[in-house]
Structure formats: C-alpha cells, structure tokens
Write an enzyme that holds these catalytic residues in place. Structure first.
Site, short mmCIF file in Angstrom:
data_model
loop_
_atom_site.label_atom_id
_atom_site.label_comp_id
_atom_site.label_asym_id
_atom_site.label_seq_id
_atom_site.Cartn_x
_atom_site.Cartn_y
_atom_site.Cartn_z
N ASP A 112 0.85 -1.12 0.17
CA ASP A 112 -0.57 0.15 -0.37
C ASP A 112 0.71 1.31 0.26
O ASP A 112 1.27 1.77 1.21
CB ASP A 112 -0.64 0.50 0.64
CG ASP A 112 -1.69 1.20 1.37
OD1 ASP A 112 -1.70 1.74 0.69
OD2 ASP A 112 -2.30 1.78 2.02
N ASN A 139 5.89 3.50 -9.59
CA ASN A 139 4.43 3.41 -10.30
C ASN A 139 3.41 3.53 -10.01
O ASN A 139 2.30 4.60 -10.57
CB ASN A 139 5.35 2.41 -12.14
CG ASN A 139 3.66 2.17 -12.36
OD1 ASN A 139 3.40 2.87 -13.39
ND2 ASN A 139 2.13 1.94 -12.26
N SER A 167 6.05 10.61 -13.71
CA SER A 167 5.10 11.70 -13.15
C SER A 167 3.69 11.93 -14.21
O SER A 167 3.13 10.76 -14.32
CB SER A 167 5.84 12.97 -13.47
OG SER A 167 5.31 14.23 -14.33
N SER A 168 3.63 12.87 -14.93
CA SER A 168 2.77 12.77 -15.70
C SER A 168 2.47 14.43 -16.66
O SER A 168 3.48 15.37 -16.19
CB SER A 168 1.08 12.96 -15.07
OG SER A 168 0.23 13.56 -15.55
N TYR A 197 -3.41 16.28 -8.37
CA TYR A 197 -2.85 14.88 -9.08
C TYR A 197 -1.28 15.69 -9.86
O TYR A 197 0.32 15.67 -9.78
CB TYR A 197 -3.97 14.66 -9.55
CG TYR A 197 -2.99 13.83 -10.82
CD1 TYR A 197 -2.87 12.44 -10.25
CD2 TYR A 197 -2.18 13.52 -12.16
CE1 TYR A 197 -2.59 11.15 -10.98
CE2 TYR A 197 -1.66 12.45 -12.47
CZ TYR A 197 -1.94 11.31 -12.38
OH TYR A 197 -1.56 10.23 -12.91
N LYS A 256 3.05 15.56 -9.33
CA LYS A 256 3.04 14.96 -10.24
C LYS A 256 4.42 16.16 -10.21
O LYS A 256 5.88 15.61 -10.57
CB LYS A 256 2.52 14.50 -11.40
CG LYS A 256 1.10 13.94 -10.99
CD LYS A 256 2.58 11.94 -10.80
CE LYS A 256 1.17 11.36 -10.80
NZ LYS A 256 2.46 9.53 -10.27
N THR A 267 -6.23 3.72 -21.03
CA THR A 267 -6.26 2.59 -19.92
C THR A 267 -7.49 2.44 -19.25
O THR A 267 -7.90 3.21 -19.26
CB THR A 267 -4.78 2.48 -19.07
OG1 THR A 267 -4.88 3.72 -18.02
CG2 THR A 267 -3.80 2.52 -19.93
#
Length: 255
Positions: A64, A97, A146-147, A160, A164, A195
């Site tokens: 977790d 990840n 990251s994003s 979010y 990142k 996804t």
C-alpha cells in the site's frame, strides 16, 4: 553479480495498465522483476506468469504505497527474496509507478483528497525509495512516474498535477544527491493513455479520445505499449548518460 545474471528491477503497481506493460518490457530487456500490487493479487500473479513465459524470474508482493507504516516490512520481504532467490543480489532498477487518478475541482478538493494525493504520489515514493537505498546497487536507475499534467493543465487535476510536478522536482534532487553512487534518477511523464486509469475515460469516452488525439502531433492518444518500452530503456544501460531529466511521452500533445 556474474555477467550472465539478469539485472533485477522492482516496479510498484505492476498488476495492470502502464505498470504491467512496463514490467513486461523490462522482462523482454532481460530484467528479473519484483512487482507490487495493492488488492489485485490474481492480476499480479498473471503478470508474474507472463514474465516467466518470457524467460525471466518474477515475484509479486502486496504494498500500500499510501501508508509508510508498512514500508519496513515490505523492504524486509524484498530483501528476503533477493537473499533466497537471487543469492544476495541487489536491485538494479526501481520504478515508482503505483498511483491513482482523481478528477476533482479545485474549489471542492478536500484536505482528505489532497492528503491522499500527497501520500500516494509523493510521500510514498519519497520514503519507499529512501528505505530501498541499501538494497540498490551502485549504478542503479530510478524511474519516477510523473504526468503530462505537470506541464499542461486540465480542470479537475490541481491536486494530481501539483503532486506530479513535485515528483519532477524530487527526481532532479535525487539525481544530485545519489550521483556519488552513480545512481541515475529520471521521471517519465505519460500523456493521455488508453487504460482503466481514472475510470478509463480516455479509453472509453469517444469524444474525449478524439479531442485528445486532435491536439496530439501524432494524431492519436497513447497506448500502454508506448510507455513501457521507454521505462525499460531508462532502466537499462542504453540510457546510461540520461540523468535528472523529465521525459514526456505524449506523442507531442500540445506541442
């Protein structure tokens, strides 16, 4: 480690999506894998089987990432696997990840939501990496996730995207501080990917998919296969001179 012994990578969140594809791509590059899952044990076990079918060793452990209280026990379990299954070898790559997507307007984001995003996407990877340092070989590679949302902005992703952006900054600091051990640290920033992440809206909502594709230089949204190969590259010696970089893998979104 002998020349013919496989390198070993630890990848968090390997039971589905980008993590699963990254694990399989690492196996194809000759890595043995330890992957983690939170609840999807059966899915993780299937990924282990796929990795073994490629010809590499693989193990799945529960983790977790949102709760640092379990990290010491997890690190002990990783060390036990390395000692018993790999003759006291150490890790050669760490891929942070694991994560979740959330869409919440800034004005309605609660302290609980922000704390959750912080714990999962920043605090968790920060301290897990810290605790795993003794199990990492000198010359290892760390890849933080990251994003694209750290560069461009969509309404509803303030918590979010900010986390990142913090990951990108952390990666540069880690690269500087771990450089004496020749450990490289980079962040990979996926764009919109088909996804089940975030409820699968990129994959399942046709209008959103088409709109994102129209703003991407290559004319489509991403697939998991577009990301995993880059993660594997960053973990391998093929990228030995790439360090402290944010690698956006978005097909040229809003280029």
């Amino acid at each position: 480690m002998s020349d013919n012994q496989s390198k070993i990578a630890l990848l968090t969140g390997g039971s589905r999506g980008l993590g699963k594809d990254s694990a399989l791509q690492l196996a194809k590059k000759g890595f043995d894998l330890i992957i983690t899952y939170q609840t999807k044990k059966e899915a993780a076990d299937e990924v282990v089987k796929e990795i073994e079918n490629i010809g590499q060793k693989a193990f799945a452990l529960p983790l977790d990432i949102s709760s640092t209280s379990g990290f010491d026990q997890f690190v002990t379990e990783v060390k036990n696997i390395l000692d018993t299954q790999f003759s006291s070898a150490k890790l050669d790559a760490l891929v942070n990840n694991a994560g979740i997507g959330i869409n919440e307007a800034f004005e309605t984001t609660t302290e609980e939501i922000l704390d959750s995003m912080t714990n999962i996407h920043f605090k968790g990877p920060y301290f897990l990496t810290q605790k795993l340092l003794p199990l990492l070989n000198d010359g290892s590679s760390i890849v933080n996730t990251s994003s694209g949302l750290a560069r461009f902005s969509f309404a509803g992703y303030s918590a979010y995207g900010a986390m990142k952006a913090a990951v990108d900054s952390l990666s540069r600091y880690q690269a500087v501080e771990l450089g004496s051990r020749k450990i490289r640290v980079n962040s990979i920033a996926p764009g919109a990917i088909e996804t089940d992440f975030g409820g699968g809206f990129v994959r399942d909502v046709e209008d959103i998919n088409k709109h994102l594709a129209s703003e991407t230089a290559l004319g489509r949204v991403g697939l998991p296969d577009d990301i995993g190969s880059v993660v594997a590259f960053l973990c391998s010696d093929d990228s030995k001179w790439i360090n402290a970089q944010r690698i956006e893998v978005s097909g040229g979104y809003r280029a």
